[in-house]
Design an enzyme around this catalytic site. Structure first.
Site, PDB file in Angstrom:
ATOM      1  N   HIS A   1       0.990  -0.921   0.305  1.00 37.61           N
ATOM      2  CA  HIS A   1      -0.473  -0.211  -0.427  1.00 37.61           C
ATOM      3  C   HIS A   1       0.745   1.577   0.264  1.00 37.61           C
ATOM      4  CE1 HIS A   1       0.702  -0.326   4.111  1.00 37.61           C
ATOM      5  NE2 HIS A   1      -0.051   1.627   4.116  1.00 37.61           N
TER       6      HIS A   1
ATOM      7  N   HIS B   1       7.582  -2.219   1.990  1.00 34.80           N
ATOM      8  CA  HIS B   1       7.871  -0.618   2.214  1.00 34.80           C
ATOM      9  C   HIS B   1       8.970   0.062   1.907  1.00 34.80           C
ATOM     10  CE1 HIS B   1       3.467  -1.997   3.345  1.00 34.80           C
ATOM     11  NE2 HIS B   1       3.722  -2.129   4.397  1.00 34.80           N
TER      12      HIS B   1
HETATM   13  C1  BG6 Z   1       1.496  -2.080   7.226  1.00 38.12           C
HETATM   14  C2  BG6 Z   1       1.850  -2.855   8.934  1.00 38.12           C
HETATM   15  O1  BG6 Z   1       1.963  -3.249   6.504  1.00 38.12           O
HETATM   16  O2  BG6 Z   1       1.979  -1.298   7.600  1.00 38.12           O
HETATM   17  C3  BG6 Z   1       1.998  -1.967   9.901  1.00 38.12           C
HETATM   18  O3  BG6 Z   1       2.033  -3.752   8.738  1.00 38.12           O
HETATM   19  C4  BG6 Z   1       2.194  -0.774   9.959  1.00 38.12           C
HETATM   20  O4  BG6 Z   1       2.517  -2.853  11.338  1.00 38.12           O
HETATM   21  C5  BG6 Z   1       1.422  -0.163   8.790  1.00 38.12           C
HETATM   22  O5  BG6 Z   1       1.388  -0.438  10.836  1.00 38.12           O
HETATM   23  C6  BG6 Z   1       1.641   0.909   8.563  1.00 38.12           C
HETATM   24  O6  BG6 Z   1       0.984   1.435   7.602  1.00 38.12           O
HETATM   25  P1  BG6 Z   1       0.428   3.732   7.358  1.00 38.12           P
HETATM   26  O7  BG6 Z   1       0.393   3.427   6.395  1.00 38.12           O
HETATM   27  O8  BG6 Z   1      -0.237   3.310   8.484  1.00 38.12           O
HETATM   28  O9  BG6 Z   1       1.704   3.643   7.382  1.00 38.12           O
END
Ligand code: BG6
Length: 484
Positions: free
Chosen positions: A178, A240
């Site tokens: 994402h 990420h």
């Molecule tokens: C997720 C993780 O993919 O991304 C989580 O599994 C994390 O642990 C999250 O909190 C963070 O996403 P964002 O969009 O809030 O930065």
């Protein structure tokens, strides 16, 4: 100033795991926002599929509650929610059995785009893929969307890729990260490849180092069971942070097209050197008045899983040889702040003498919150009495630049789901990319397991363990402050 809504073809979207957390928090509210924005064409349908016994009316109530709770308070014209719910239905479906599949197939139409969202545990990916074929739901143009975690190591990721490949072509598989759907993450490519200003300096000759920070204030909360088997390395870095690193470090692709972009990202991952264990710091948050410690959260007083990790990486290629990339991410830190900072080298010679001090240009791209960009530029400190220098930021907030429209910017899931419908894989990970990321990650994890490494405890609300600061200090550098 936000781009107009680009229409997509009518679609049938089946959400396996349609009653789960991700569906309720992200997928369904995201679809509703797209509906409000007029991007869900008439004749499209959303079908929730899960094991729970439920009828359409009960599922619509669940969707309506999810939109109210997680919809982000978007105001739409009266009657919009009802119209959206008309397009929603539910089929009780057994991913491991035969129940529900014939009924589900009966709902599919020939003239629309078909997408199947696997918002379920990866252990069910193969079962779903097989049944979609056996029950005749999958057509050559159908798409499947799979969520992370895409495996927990190279071997399991290969097995998942192989299981999906038995039934779907790579061009039909959309692996979601994402972070790639975040507006500012895509802005990294716009900034790099849309401007003449930065790219000539974007290499080891001019860049001293790059820092990538993804800091969170939340702990692992109710996700302890999953998280304790993953840790920050598997949960955040392998996907990420790795994607952010790729976008910052890759060569310009010839075109903004799926394989052209993904080929370049893959080259970066393959050029990553193994990380020396002295250059990895792992941490676990302790307890404070605001919450329990990591070990209490995961209910394992001996857990050795990291909720924080910092590391120094190198990319062995001509562009980046010798320029370190410092990565860090962790939970229960001082602020929720994600940022990439490109720290340029000192000017080769200071005509102002030693008293002028050391000054550096820093380009910081804030991914969240307060999305924007800052460029630190050195100027003269005002006043008489010689030439003293000071760094001041050229600070741009995307919200200010875009005006009130900024709140209309779709969130990551909205954008990614619409890309699935459009058939655009640019912002999705290819199978070989995921495998390459695990191939780099696995030996690091095996290394600390073999050493019985115990993560350092850090204070919640801090910037992580002291050792992480030392990782930079030893090199004569320092982390930028974690601040929202
Ligand atoms: C997720 C993780 O993919 O991304 C989580 O599994 C994390 O642990 C999250 O909190 C963070 O996403 P964002 O969009 O809030 O930065």
């Amino acid at each position: 100033m936000v781009s107009r809504v680009i229409p997509v073809d009518p679609f049938d979207l089946v959400i396996f795991g349609g009653t789960g957390d991700l569906a309720r928090r992200k997928i369904l509210p995201g679809l509703f926002r797209r509906f409000c924005a007029g991007q869900m064409p008439e004749g499209s349908q959303i079908i929730g599929a899960a094991r729970s016994e439920m009828d359409d009316a009960e599922y619509r109530r669940m969707v309506s509650d999810a939109v109210a709770e997680f919809g982000g308070g978007r105001t739409c014209e009266a009657g919009t929610l009802e119209a959206f719910l008309d397009a929603v239905s539910y089929v009780t479906t057994d991913a491991k059995g035969d129940g529900g599949w014939v009924e589900l197939n009966g709902k599919m139409r020939d003239s629309t785009v078909r997408a199947f969202y696997f918002s379920v545990a990866p252990s069910l990916f193969g079962d779903l893929a097989e049944r979609l074929h056996r029950f005749g739901l999958a057509t050559p143009e159908s798409r499947i969307v799979v969520e992370k975690p895409f495996g927990h190591d190279l071997e399991s990721a290969r097995a998942l890729n192989a299981a999906l490949a038995q039934h779907f072509h790579e061009t039909q598989i959309y692996r979601i990260d994402h972070y790639l759907g975040k507006e500012t993450v895509q802005n990294l490519m716009a900034v790099r490849f849309g401007n003449m200003l930065f790219e000539p300096l974007w290499n080891a000759q001019y860049v001293d180092h790059i820092q990538i920070t993804v800091a969170e204030t939340v702990g692992v909360g109710g996700r302890g069971g999953y998280y304790d088997k993953s840790g920050a390395m598997r949960d955040m870095v392998q996907n990420h942070l790795m994607q952010l690193l790729c976008l910052i470090a890759m060569e310009p692709p010839a075109k903004f097209e799926p394989d052209a972009v993904r080929d370049e990202k893959l080259k970066v991952i393959r050029a990553l050197e193994p990380v020396d264990w002295h250059h990895i710091v792992r941490g676990q948050y302790g307890a404070d008045e605001n919450g329990p410690s990591y070990r209490e959260d995961v209910e394992d007083p001996k857990s050795r899983t990291e909720s924080f990790i910092a590391m120094k990486c190198h990319i062995s290629n001509w562009r980046w040889a010798g320029t370190p990339f410092y990565l860090r991410t962790g939970k229960r830190l001082k602020a929720r702040a994600s940022e990439i900072a490109v720290v340029f080298k000192d000017a080769p010679h200071s005509i102002f003498g030693a008293d002028a001090g050391r000054h550096r240009n820093v380009l910081a791209i804030r991914l969240q919150p307060n999305e924007g960009m800052t460029l630190d530029v050195t100027i003269k400190e005002p006043g008489p009495g010689g030439m003293r220098l000071v760094d001041v930021p050229l600070d741009m907030s995307f919200a200010d630049a875009l005006g009130p429209d900024a709140e209309e910017v779709p969130d990551a899931y909205e954008r990614l789901i619409m890309d699935v419908i459009r058939g655009n894989q640019t912002l999705f990970m290819r199978g070989d990319e995921v495998e390459a990321a695990w191939a780099w990650t696995d030996p690091l994890i095996a290394g600390w397991q073999a050493r019985n490494d115990v993560p350092k405890t850090y204070d919640p609300g801090s910037s992580g363990p002291e050792d992480a600061l030392m990782l930079m200090h030893r090199d004569g550098r320092k982390w930028r402050e974690v601040k929202a």
